[in-house]
Enzyme design. Structure first.
Site, PDB file in Angstrom:
ATOM      1  N   TRP A 139       0.843  -1.200   0.000  1.00  0.00           N
ATOM      2  CA  TRP A 139       0.000   0.000   0.000  1.00  0.00           C
ATOM      3  C   TRP A 139       0.873   1.244   0.000  1.00  0.00           C
ATOM      4  CZ3 TRP A 139      -4.313  -1.144  -1.904  1.00  0.00           C
ATOM      5  CH2 TRP A 139      -5.031  -2.278  -1.527  1.00  0.00           C
TER       6      TRP A 139
ATOM      7  N   ASP B 149      -1.696   7.073   6.160  1.00  0.00           N
ATOM      8  CA  ASP B 149      -2.739   6.167   5.701  1.00  0.00           C
ATOM      9  C   ASP B 149      -3.082   5.290   6.913  1.00  0.00           C
ATOM     10  OD1 ASP B 149      -4.245   4.062   4.707  1.00  0.00           O
ATOM     11  OD2 ASP B 149      -2.823   3.499   3.120  1.00  0.00           O
TER      12      ASP B 149
ATOM     13  N   LYS C  15     -12.357  -1.088   6.569  1.00  0.00           N
ATOM     14  CA  LYS C  15     -11.599  -1.958   7.470  1.00  0.00           C
ATOM     15  C   LYS C  15     -12.007  -1.763   8.928  1.00  0.00           C
ATOM     16  CE  LYS C  15      -8.605  -2.904   3.936  1.00  0.00           C
ATOM     17  NZ  LYS C  15      -7.792  -1.903   3.240  1.00  0.00           N
TER      18      LYS C  15
END
Ligand SMILES: *Cc1c(COP(=O)(O)O)cnc(C)c1O
Length: 358
Positions: A100, A167, A191
């Protein structure tokens, strides 16, 4: 309502209450005689939901003045692009802790120089690099606090001499954070705070307006700030479920209370991994995530991987297969994953060990 133990990494388990409220609002939203997906997003009923959403965020994370919380489409992946669009003039610094982070780096490279201050790619990202230097001439420093695929986490707010961007897709609202240390915190909702379809961005307003290039309207944080995330039609149903999820979190004592539960849940599972003769954790112990727990079969027992997956499946476990880049197993134990699910997984691991080793 829950019939399985859901360890999916995202989309993932959500509170029953949030789903029930969603079902009710799909039929009738606040007595309007319309579904929540039929009302105008300009109606006062909907505006009430948007206001509640932002105020729940501010309350649960103790967000100080000067910050705006945005709810946008495009997922965390679009934030990889929006961040450099809004902040990168010449150079940005990134910590590479997984794929990511790499994807975020790729987007930033389109806007200027990117300095990767450290990377743990050499060991399939199984630890968080330390002892790196953040360049003071960069426009911002970007971190990925929880590395969903590898089960590593930066569990404390770090000190950065330049604007810190994080993030937090997979650990937002799982532990208390000091928002004032960050310029931007963003992530996909799916999430820990809701369903897919909406991303959040907590933006400190005074860091904006400093880049010299043109920012397309939809990419411009200040446009969305000015219109309270309603420059265009927001993802209404995803936001509705997010609000229900945050209400549930507030009712259960907020982030501080859920953090204690999360620590207990993670400890339970890691203790079993460390005790069990068949399994071994893949992440460096000091960097172990409290949200995604990654483990594999110990050397010599790799042949039993498939059998354990099937055994766990037959006992109601869903989503424990590890990401293909790490292999083995991953249990995502987000806020809404009940401790009973972890107890059931631990029992599975113990029973399977007895079956194989006596
Ligand atoms: C899942 C995930 C993403 C991607 O999120 P999307 O909303 O699917 O774009 C980004 N970063 C992290 C840490 C993630 O876990």
């Amino acid at each position: 309502m829950k019939k399985v133990h859901n360890f999916n990494a995202g989309p993932c388990v959500l509170p029953d209450e949030a789903i029930e409220a969603g079902i009710a609002a799909l039929k009738d939203f606040k007595g309007t005689g319309m579904s929540v997906i039929e009302v105008s997003h300009r109606s006062k009923e909907w505006e009430g939901i948007m206001e509640e959403c932002e105020s729940l965020w501010k309350e649960l994370l103790h967000i100080p003045d000067g910050y705006k919380v945005l709810f946008l489409g495009g997922g965390a992946s679009m934030q990889f692009l929006m961040v450099p669009y809004n902040l990168l003039n010449k150079k940005a610094a990134y910590l590479e802790t997984g794929v990511w982070a790499k994807k975020a780096i790729k987007e930033a490279k389109g806007f200027g120089e990117v300095e990767v201050v450290a990377s743990s790619a050499d060991t399939v990202y199984n630890y968080i690099p330390k002892n790196y230097t953040i360049p003071t001439d960069a426009d911002y420093f970007h971190i990925t606090t929880n590395n969903t695929i590898y089960g590593t986490e930066i569990k404390h707010d770090i000190e950065s001499p330049i604007t810190l961007v994080a993030d937090m897709s997979s650990d937002i609202m799982s532990r208390p954070i000091d928002v004032s240390k960050y310029g931007i915190i963003y992530g996909g909702a799916q999430k820990n705070v809701g369903p897919a379809g909406v991303a959040f961005a907590i933006v400190r307003e005074d860091i904006l307006g400093k880049v010299s290039h043109y920012i397309p309207t939809m990419m411009d944080y200040s446009v969305h700030i000015k219109d309270d995330s309603m420059f265009n039609t927001p993802p209404v149903f995803s936001i509705y479920i997010m609000v229900q999820t945050l209400r549930w979190l507030k009712k259960n004592g907020g982030v501080e209370a859920i953090h204690k539960v999360n620590l207990r849940k993670a400890e339970l599972l890691y203790n079993e991994i460390d005790r069990n003769r068949l399994f071994v954790g893949t992440a460096a112990k000091e960097d172990r995530s409290i949200m995604n727990v990654c483990f594999v079969m110990k050397e010599g027992y790799e042949d039993h991987e498939e059998a354990f997956l099937n055994y766990a499946k037959s006992h109601g476990m869903v989503g424990i297969k590890g990401h293909r880049s790490v292999g083995g197993f991953r249990a995502s134990i987000y806020n809404a994953c009940p401790i009973e699910s972890i107890e059931a997984l631990v029992k599975c691991m113990q029973d399977f060990e007895k079956q194989i080793l006596g």
